[in-house]
Structure formats: structure tokens, C-alpha cells
Write a protein that holds these residues in place. Structure first.
Motif, short mmCIF file in Angstrom:
data_model
loop_
_atom_site.label_atom_id
_atom_site.label_comp_id
_atom_site.label_asym_id
_atom_site.label_seq_id
_atom_site.Cartn_x
_atom_site.Cartn_y
_atom_site.Cartn_z
N GLY A 1 8.36 40.41 -2.37
CA GLY A 1 7.21 39.83 -1.41
C GLY A 1 7.36 39.60 -0.40
O GLY A 1 5.82 39.34 0.26
N GLN A 2 8.13 38.84 0.90
CA GLN A 2 7.83 38.27 1.36
C GLN A 2 7.59 39.70 2.91
O GLN A 2 6.85 40.09 3.58
N ASP B 1 6.25 42.53 1.57
CA ASP B 1 4.94 42.56 1.15
C ASP B 1 3.40 41.50 1.86
O ASP B 1 2.70 41.86 2.51
N ALA B 2 3.88 40.11 1.99
CA ALA B 2 3.26 39.13 2.39
C ALA B 2 2.77 39.60 4.11
O ALA B 2 1.67 39.97 4.23
N ALA C 1 3.57 42.71 5.43
CA ALA C 1 2.73 43.68 5.34
C ALA C 1 1.37 43.27 5.20
O ALA C 1 0.38 44.57 6.14
N ALA C 2 0.92 42.32 4.25
CA ALA C 2 -0.76 42.34 4.32
C ALA C 2 -1.84 41.21 5.32
O ALA C 2 -2.81 41.57 5.49
N ILE C 3 -0.39 40.74 5.68
CA ILE C 3 -1.36 40.46 7.20
C ILE C 3 -1.26 41.43 8.53
O ILE C 3 -1.52 40.45 9.45
N GLY C 4 -1.65 42.92 8.05
CA GLY C 4 -0.86 43.25 8.87
C GLY C 4 0.62 43.73 9.86
O GLY C 4 -0.01 44.67 11.43
N MET C 5 0.98 42.62 9.48
CA MET C 5 2.67 43.35 10.80
C MET C 5 3.08 44.93 10.43
O MET C 5 2.96 44.91 9.34
N THR C 6 3.14 45.23 11.10
CA THR C 6 3.92 46.25 11.47
C THR C 6 5.64 45.78 10.43
O THR C 6 5.87 44.91 11.40
N ARG D 1 -2.65 47.27 -5.10
CA ARG D 1 -1.51 47.66 -3.70
C ARG D 1 -1.78 48.83 -3.28
O ARG D 1 -1.03 48.93 -2.01
N ASN E 1 -4.66 48.32 -0.09
CA ASN E 1 -3.49 47.41 0.62
C ASN E 1 -2.87 48.36 1.81
O ASN E 1 -2.07 48.17 2.20
N LEU F 1 0.12 48.42 0.17
CA LEU F 1 1.25 48.44 -0.42
C LEU F 1 2.62 49.42 -0.88
O LEU F 1 3.44 49.81 -0.99
N GLU F 2 1.48 49.83 -1.81
CA GLU F 2 1.76 50.73 -2.15
C GLU F 2 1.53 52.52 -1.88
O GLU F 2 0.15 52.49 -1.39
N ASN G 1 1.45 52.21 12.37
CA ASN G 1 0.12 51.74 12.72
C ASN G 1 -0.98 51.24 11.96
O ASN G 1 -1.84 50.60 12.22
N ALA H 1 -1.01 49.34 9.55
CA ALA H 1 -0.92 47.77 9.53
C ALA H 1 -2.35 47.82 10.38
O ALA H 1 -2.75 46.14 9.79
N GLN I 1 -4.57 47.32 7.37
CA GLN I 1 -3.83 45.83 6.32
C GLN I 1 -4.50 45.06 7.10
O GLN I 1 -5.04 43.94 6.01
N SER I 2 -4.93 44.12 8.15
CA SER I 2 -5.52 43.40 8.83
C SER I 2 -6.69 43.42 8.92
O SER I 2 -6.70 41.86 8.56
N MET J 1 -4.63 39.30 1.41
CA MET J 1 -3.70 39.30 -0.31
C MET J 1 -3.62 38.65 -0.83
O MET J 1 -2.51 38.24 -0.46
N PHE K 1 -1.44 36.64 -3.90
CA PHE K 1 -0.12 37.65 -4.79
C PHE K 1 -0.13 36.54 -5.86
O PHE K 1 -0.31 35.30 -5.18
N ASN L 1 4.21 34.20 -2.66
CA ASN L 1 5.02 34.92 -1.24
C ASN L 1 4.67 33.66 0.49
O ASN L 1 4.52 34.68 1.48
N LEU L 2 4.59 32.38 0.26
CA LEU L 2 4.15 32.15 1.22
C LEU L 2 5.65 32.29 2.33
O LEU L 2 6.72 32.68 2.12
#
Lengths: 232, 256
Positions: free
Chosen positions: A117-118, A120-121, A123-128, B49, B52, B54-55, B82, B85, B88-89, B93, B95, B99-100
Motif C-alpha cells: 500500500g505504501q 501504491d500511495a 505512485a498515486a501521487i505521481g512519485m517515480t 487501479r 491510475n 497501479l495495475e 515517467n 508517473a 498518476q499525478s 486516489m 484507498f 495508506n498514509l
């Protein structure tokens, strides 16, 4: 008398120099291995197959053979194929290669233990992938690994005694010299023993302390009677 | 419909032999709020997913805010990291498990994207983080670590973290399913405000009440396909498909 004060006084300066060398060697090899271990761990998890293979070979060879043999091989055998190191370089390289291999496995375990999940999170804010590793995954892994890493550094401190075999004038080597000169093995090796202990004991206390702190979570809880942080 | 914000065409995804998304297509207009419902295993979460990235989908075309990505069934891994990414930005998303980042405070969580991805200036992302914390009703929790927050508070911080990237679309993947019933409302309230402010949202949820009140359109999915979709009031009251009826009666009898 078991402990001869005269012999002890005579040996003290030499042994102290030896202890200093032990600490210098531990420090240099420790810094090198703690850093290099991260990169070896990342290489082992890389997508590039040849890199993964090379690193796996390296780690496997190191973990399957004794450190003493590795040190002697580097210092006494390699010169026959034209690779020559001075005693200090040989000890530094041998110890660092050895500890790096073990630490890389520690790092890899810690990195892989960070929940999906870390990733995923991040990646979800656009981190490479590399930003996520540097900012999210590795800092979490590192924190949980601090006690294990500390234990390996303490082991390294003790293992530097093997460098005496490649003529490094560290504590063990100085002890052998002093013992050989006086034949007072008891006095000299009590001193050697105590000098290792004087550094090793506080070091393992520190590791135990860090281990306890690690269990307390990220938030440094305020010391209030309400949350039970203050003992009665 | 006005310009579409998300366009999904013939999206397919399987895990091994298990086909989870079966040539799935849909179009989401800018500002539209879509509720996605369906039995577990119907592909709802996988759909989010995939949108975004993620999959990695096996095949299909995904267009987000005019940026088009074609996934070729023969070379599914050709798209650069890239580019992914970057997309994704633009898509936020949220969850089920929040997932903090546990090693960062609430404020640092929110600033992570602006700081490390958008590379904004300190003053800009600090100010933004505080504004977003206020927006989700947690300004006093700026310096709290996730472990010090309740589930509902964590999820609100997670929403703020996603919003900090100025996303064009927000995806909610069962955002309230892990929460105790009495605190579901505080998260739904934040989502409702977001919807009212015109955010494009795809909401996978079991909260039928929320879908009915907030969504512009509800999609009922089963076995990787859309079974039925439409205005929530109409779909909930007069579903045309037997499978939809079965699902709704099961869910609603459980809720009541």
C-alpha cells in the motif's frame, strides 16, 4: 599474582594505540558497508538480470566462506596474480566486502517488508519508483532496521580482530606482540579483553536502547501521567 | 455531455486465467460524479487501479484530460515510467486502507506530492497543506503522525494528500469500508463537498445512500463489465436487469 601491574603499565600505551586502530577500522568499514549495502540491496532487486546475477554471486560467495579466509586470500593470495594491497587496504577491503554482503541482505529484507500500500500511495501521487524509494519506502525500512544494523556494526568491531592476521596493528595484534615480549599472557589478554569490553558493552547497550525506542512508534509521546509514560 | 475527462476504451485486465476487466469502456465528463457498485470480485477496484496505472492493463486505451495512452496487448510494458508517473499525478486516489506514510506527520503527508513531485516552493506547499487540512476539518492535527489519528481522520488526511496534487480526477476505492460505522459520515461529508465543488469523481463504494444523493450516474458492474448504468434514482428504484435487482435487494436488506 595473576595480574602483573608492571607488565600492564608497560603494555598500556601499545594496546591503546591498537584499540584506536580497531576503532578507526570499525568506523571506516562500518560507514562503507552501511552505504554500499543499500546499493547492493537495490541491485539485487533490480530489473536488470545480469546485475542481479552478479550481486547474488557476490553475496553468496561471501556468506558461504569464513571472513578469516577472505582476508588472508586478499592479502596473501591476490599478490600472486599481481593484485597487491597494503595491510590496511587489504583489511579495509576484506572487512567491507564481507559486512556489505550481510548488510545488503538486511536492507533487502527491510525494504521488502514495507507494505504494498505504501508503494501504491507513493505512485498515486505521481512519485517515480526512485523518488518513492528515497522518500517513502527506504526511510520506513531503515527505521525498523536500525537495531539489526547496529548489531552488525558491533560484530564488525569484534571481527576487526581478524585483521591482525594481515598484520594490521589493531588491538589483538598489539596484544600478541605484548604477550610475546613478556610471556605474561594472563595480564596482557585480560587487558585486551577489558578493552574490547569497554567499547563493545556500551555499544550493545545503545543497540538495545534503539530497539526499545523503535517499538514506541513514530510519534514521540509526551511524558504525561495520562498516557502512562511516566513510571510510578 | 460536455468534454470528457476520463475515457476508457476496451480495457482488459486479467490476473493469470482470471479475466477481471472484459473490454470495459466508459466515458466520464468533467465534473461528473460516478458511483461504481457491484459484488466483490466484479472488477470495480481493478478498474480504478488501471485508470491510475497501479495495475498495468493487458490492453485498451485510457485517456485522461486529453492525454491518451494505448496499451497494446502484444507489448504491455512499453509505456515509460515517467509518463505513467505524470498521469498518476493528475489522478488522485484514496484507498480503503488509507495508506498514509507512517513516518510523516499529517502535514508532511499532504506536502509530499507538491514537494517531491511538483517541486513547488516551500511557502506554496506549506500554505497549501494548511489550507487542505482546514478543508478536511483537521487544522489542529497538522503535526500528528498517522498512528495518532483515528481511521476517519487518517482518511481525511489521505484525501487532502491526493488533493494537494491538484488532480483532475479523484478515485475513491472503497474509501469508507475500513471505517467504523459512526465515523463513515465524516469522510463522506468531505467527499460530498468535493463533489459539490465540481471535482470529477469515480467512487467505488457500498454506501448506497451516498451514491443516491451525490452521484450523477451509477454504474453497476459484474464480471468485469457494465451490467447497467444510469441516474441513481432510476437505477436504484427500477433496475432493468435481474442481476442488478438481486444485488440491490441483497445490499439494501443488509443495510436496513
Amino acid at each position: 599474582m595473576v595480574f602483573n601491574v608492571v607488565n600492564a603499565k608497560a603494555a598500556l600505551a601499545g594496546l591503546s594505540m591498537g584499540l584506536l586502530m580497531t576503532i578507526v577500522l570499525t568506523f571506516l568499514c562500518g560507514i562503507t558497508s552501511l552505504t554500499a549495502g543499500i546499493f547492493v540491496a537495490l541491485a539485487k532487486m533490480s530489473k536488470i538480470r545480469i546485475l542481479r546475477f552478479a550481486v547474488t554471486c557476490y553475496v553468496t560467495i561471501i556468506r558461504s566462506t569464513p571472513l578469516l579466509v577472505q582476508l588472508i586470500f586478499i592479502y596473501f593470495a591476490l599478490p600472486f596474480v599481481g593484485i597487491r594491497f597494503g595491510p590496511f587496504m587489504a583489511a579495509y577491503i576484506g572487512l567491507s566486502l564481507n559486512v556489505t554482503a550481510y548488510l545488503s541482505e538486511v536492507y533487502r529484507g527491510g525494504i521488502e517488508a514495507v507494505p504494498k500500500g505504501q508503494h501504491d500511495a507513493a505512485a498515486a501521487i505521481g512519485m517515480t519508483k526512485s523518488t518513492a524509494m528515497a522518500r517513502v519506502i527506504f526511510p520506513q525500512a531503515f527505521r525498523t532496521l536500525i537495531p539489526s544494523l547496529g548489531n552488525y556494526v558491533v560484530s564488525l568491531f569484534k571481527d576487526t580482530s581478524l585483521a591482525s592476521t594481515v598484520t594490521i596493528q589493531e588491538l589483538m595484534f598489539k596484544g600478541q606482540i605484548a604477550a610475546g615480549a613478556t610471556y605474561d599472557y594472563m595480564t596482557i589478554y585480560i587487558m585486551v579483553f577489558v578493552m574490547y569490553f569497554m567499547v563493545g558493552f556500551p555499544a550493545i547497550q545503545l543497540v538495545t536502547y534503539l530497539e526499545k525506542r523503535m517499538k514506541n512508534g513514530y510519534a514521540r509521546k509526551k511524558m504525561t501521567p495520562e498516557n502512562g509514560e511516566v513510571s510510578a | 455531455m460536455s468534454t470528457s475527462m476520463v475515457e476508457v476504451e476496451n480495457l482488459s485486465k486479467s490476473f493469470g486465467d482470471n479475466l477481471v476487466l472484459d473490454s470495459f469502456s466508459m466515458s466520464v465528463a468533467k465534473g461528473e460524479v460516478i458511483g461504481i457498485i457491484g459484488p466483490s470480485g466484479s472488477g470495480k477496484s481493478t478498474l480504478l487501479r488501471c485508470i491510475n496505472f497501479l495495475e498495468k492493463p493487458n490492453a485498451g486505451v485510457i485517456t485522461i484530460d486529453g492525454e491518451r495512452i494505448t496499451i497494446d496487448s502484444h507489448s504491455p510494458s512499453k509505456i515509460s515510467g515517467n509518463k505513467i508517473a505524470h498521469l498518476q499525478s493528475k489522478v488522485g486516489m484514496v484507498f480503503q486502507q488509507f495508506n498514509l506514510f507512517p513516518h510523516m506527520t499529517a502535514k508532511q503527508n499532504i506536502m509530499a506530492g507538491p514537494k517531491y513531485v511538483l517541486k513547488e516552493k516551500v511557502e506554496v506547499y506549506e500554505e497549501k497543506a494548511m489550507r487542505l487540512l482546514k478543508q478536511v476539518g483537521l487544522p489542529e492535527k497538522a503535526d500528528a503522525y498517522p498512528e495518532e489519528l483515528s481511521g476517519g481522520q487518517q482518511q481525511r488526511v489521505a484525501i487532502a494528500r491526493a488533493l494537494a496534487m491538484n488532480p483532475q480526477v479523484m478515485l475513491f476505492d472503497e474509501a469508507t469500508s475500513a471505517l467504523d460505522p459512526e465515523i463513515v459520515g465524516e469522510v463522506l461529508a468531505v467527499m460530498r463537498t468535493l463533489a459539490n465543488d465540481g471535482m470529477t469523481m469515480l467512487v467505488v463504494t457500498h454506501e448506497m445512500g451516498f451514491v443516491r444523493q451525490v452521484a450523477d450516474r451509477v454504474i453497476f458492474m459484474d464480471q468485469g463489465k457494465i451490467v447497467e448504468q444510469g441516474d441513481p434514482a432510476i437505477l436504484f428504484d427500477k433496475p432493468t436487469q435481474q442481476r442488478t435487482r438481486d444485488f440491490l435487494s441483497a445490499i439494501l436488506s443488509h443495510t436496513d
